[in-house]
Design an enzyme around this catalytic site. Structure first.
Site, PDB file in Angstrom:
ATOM      1  N   GLU A   1      39.284  43.307  46.603  1.00  0.00           N
ATOM      2  CA  GLU A   1      38.442  44.657  46.986  1.00  0.00           C
ATOM      3  C   GLU A   1      38.949  45.973  46.706  1.00  0.00           C
ATOM      4  OE1 GLU A   1      35.479  43.585  48.109  1.00  0.00           O
ATOM      5  OE2 GLU A   1      36.169  41.536  48.265  1.00  0.00           O
TER       6      GLU A   1
ATOM      7  N   TYR B   1      31.538  36.335  38.672  1.00  0.00           N
ATOM      8  CA  TYR B   1      33.006  36.570  38.735  1.00  0.00           C
ATOM      9  C   TYR B   1      34.007  36.014  37.918  1.00  0.00           C
ATOM     10  CZ  TYR B   1      31.476  38.031  43.478  1.00  0.00           C
ATOM     11  OH  TYR B   1      30.642  38.736  44.482  1.00  0.00           O
TER      12      TYR B   1
END
Length: 645
Positions: free
Chosen positions: A333, A418
């Site tokens: 994050e 990802y």
């Protein structure tokens, strides 16, 4: 900058200019080449291809969002008004915004005399994916401000309302948003496309016992009002809000943790390395440009591991393991502060630009902080997970530059953007060497800072600044293979952690009955090594007695580590070891993180345990986020369910 009066440029093309590399934007009109003109046209076309928005943003774009909202827990509603500042790219009187299940009470616009005037508007029929277009017809050209009074539904796709009983403390209700990918439109009427960036401010009113936080600078005005300011331009999906019984623990002068009081100590201890992560990432990839970096620990119903809202990442409590073994999620994050928040995918088919880069940067942060061995283990586990996922995905969804073909962008969030994205960047790193590739990535972030870009723009930058700069190392055909082709390239060199060699040897010896459970040497194993041990077990016909033997020795069933629990329950269900069902029921009921529950429901739904799974789901469903409900409702469609988006 190019002159606004240059005859070759339409207003829409000028808007597209802000999405171009700075090298182009700094040219004078007389220096325009055919390549630049072609790039401008292509950029405009690509931006218009965001089929997931109704917004006419190449004609007029929102530059600032100002919110004044009341948080009403009794009605599970946000209500108030939003004022939008408009930047016109051509003369016009029409503004089209995105909404979903909003009630629009009134629309007013600021006229040339500085007075607010009532303005006609129409709200179109609702589309299942895109919601409903809000069309506003101004009486004057190029109106600068419009104000919309509205309220949300009681079950918006981007907001979850929790009762006190669904929180840790059981005393006060809780509310939080999840705007990615196109759910901001369910609580704010705006241009819900990542191609448009805007600043925002907000004044939020809530009960005096409730603490409100947002992805912005925070200032308390009174015991019921809180003010927020986000001075950097961000896409709509990064506007975020939460409200509940929250307390704060600082980690250093620019970072800290928000959580319910019952979790604050555990969370602040678990994530104590966050300031070090910020320092490491900034040193490698350029200054941290968002002021603060705080974490908000949400209730377990939060459907994702984390959400990279700038200044305030939303985090699942399922990564609080007590040993920092799952903090790579925090690194992920945080990495979005550069890849995603600073440089953003312009459309959701370009999602890999956000998530592939972020997964790559996350792993580099983990390596710098915890060592190469841990980083390689995490790479290897992710790669194994991707291989398993690719066997279940349709071939078209294994492409990095994904064609959504009218589907919800939520369907783009597989392991492909990802992990395949990360593997592509690792491939480039290995080919060009870390020194050259690190410089490229840092320059890439600086070059496109606070811009939304397409895969085409990335490829142009890659070609100019890496492929051509260091020729005959990587070809355009190889880049094509990575970005545009299905599956993984044949020339991929898989990641391999030697820290798993002993684990693999011991597992095989145990499977072949050459080593008993009590002779397995596991005393120094990390969580990642345990995951390798479990994940590489046979998926069918593993002897039930041997599974029971493992469970008795290592107490997998009921473990507090969410990743080990998921790996173990997956293995158990694949092999029909239903002794785990009582503990699995608690796992499925107590958390709502999509990645940790949806695959388990899918496994159960394909067995004779379907009725059991359906009963668990129906009981757990009221505590799940609307997006989690939407992911699971179709699985149990033989039972009438309240409609969710």
């Amino acid at each position: 900058m190019l002159s606004l009066r240059h005859p070759l440029l339409s207003s829409a093309l000028l808007f597209a200019l802000q999405l171009l590399p700075n090298a182009y934007a700094n040219n004078t009109p007389n220096a325009l080449t055919s390549k630049l003109a072609a790039t401008l046209v292509q950029t405009e076309i690509q931006q218009n291809q965001d089929a997931l928005t109704y917004a006419n943003y190449t004609e007029v774009s929102v530059s600032h969002v100002e919110l004044a909202l009341d948080v009403d827990f009794k009605q599970s509603r946000l209500s108030g008004e939003v004022t939008l500042d408009l930047a016109w790219h051509k003369a016009g009187k029409i503004l089209i915004l995105d909404t979903r299940d909003l009630t629009i009470n009134s629309v007013t616009a600021l006229d040339n005399a500085g007075k607010w005037q009532s303005i006609p508007f129409t709200l179109a029929k609702t589309d299942e994916v895109r919601g409903a277009a809000l069309t506003i017809n101004f009486t004057e050209q190029n109106t600068q401000k419009v104000k919309i009074n509205y309220h949300t539904s009681d079950n918006p796709s981007g907001i979850q309302w929790l009762t006190p009983e669904q929180t840790q403390g059981k005393q006060l209700p809780f509310m939080f948003s999840q705007s990615q990918a196109i759910h901001a439109r369910s609580w704010i009427p705006l241009q819900d496309t990542p191609a448009v960036r805007q600043t925002y401010s907000a004044t939020i009113t809530a009960d005096k016992a409730i603490t409100v936080v947002m992805s912005a600078d925070r200032k308390t005005l009174s015991n019921t009002q809180t003010q927020f300011t986000m001075p950097q331009a961000i896409p709509a999906y990064l506007i975020a809000i939460a409200a509940g019984h929250l307390t704060f623990a600082p980690l250093n002068d620019i970072s800290g943790v928000w959580a319910e009081p019952e979790l604050i100590d555990k969370a602040s201890q678990e994530f104590a390395d966050t300031p070090k992560m910020i320092e490491i990432a900034a040193k490698r990839y350029g200054d941290y440009r968002w002021g603060r970096y705080d974490l908000l620990i949400l209730p377990p119903s939060f459907p994702f591991g984390g959400m990279e809202n700038p200044r305030l990442s939303f985090i699942t409590p399922t990564v609080i393991a007590g040993d920092k073994s799952l903090v790579s999620l925090i690194a992920h994050e945080l990495a979005h502060s550069w890849s995603g928040n600073l440089v953003t995918n312009a459309t959701w088919r370009d999602l890999w630009l956000n998530e592939g880069f972020t997964t790559y940067v996350e792993n580099r942060i983990m390596e710098d902080l915890y060592g190469r061995d841990r980083a390689l283990m995490e790479q290897t586990i992710s790669y194994s997970g991707l291989l398993a996922e690719l066997t279940e995905l349709s071939p078209r969804d294994s492409v990095l530059h994904l064609d959504l073909d009218g589907r919800s962008p939520d369907e783009a969030f597989s392991g492909v953007p990802y992990v395949k994205g990360q593997l592509f960047l690792v491939f480039l790193e290995h080919k060009f060497g870390r020194e050259h590739f690190d410089a490229f990535v840092k320059n890439y972030f600086n070059h496109f800072a606070f811009q939304s870009i397409t895969t085409t723009q990335f490829r142009e930058y890659l070609s100019l600044n890496l492929l051509q700069k260091y020729p005959k190392i990587v070809s355009e055909a190889e880049v094509d293979n990575w970005i545009e082709d299905e599956g993984l390239p044949s020339f991929l060199v898989p990641p391999n952690s030697h820290a798993f060699d002993d684990i693999d040897t011991q597992r095989q010896a145990w499977l072949e009955e050459k080593r008993s459970t009590d002779k397995l040497k596991t005393g120094t194993w990390s969580v990642h090594q345990w995951l390798r041990f479990i994940n590489e077990m046979p998926r069918i016909n593993l002897n039930q007695a041997k599974l029971a033997e493992l469970d008795k020795a290592f107490h997998f069933t009921g473990t507090g580590n969410s990743e080990i629990a998921f790996a173990w329950y997956s293995l158990a269900l694949d092999n029909g070891y239903y002794a785990v069902l009582p503990a699995l029921k608690q796992h499925l009921t107590n958390i709502g993180r999509l990645r940790l529950i949806v695959p388990l429901y899918q496994k159960l739904a394909g067995t004779d345990q379907y009725d059991w799974a359906k009963n668990v789901y129906l009981n757990a469903r009221p505590g799940y986020h609307p997006q989690t409900q939407a992911s699971l409702d179709d699985m149990f469609a033989d039972t009438p369910l309240e409609h969710s988006h």
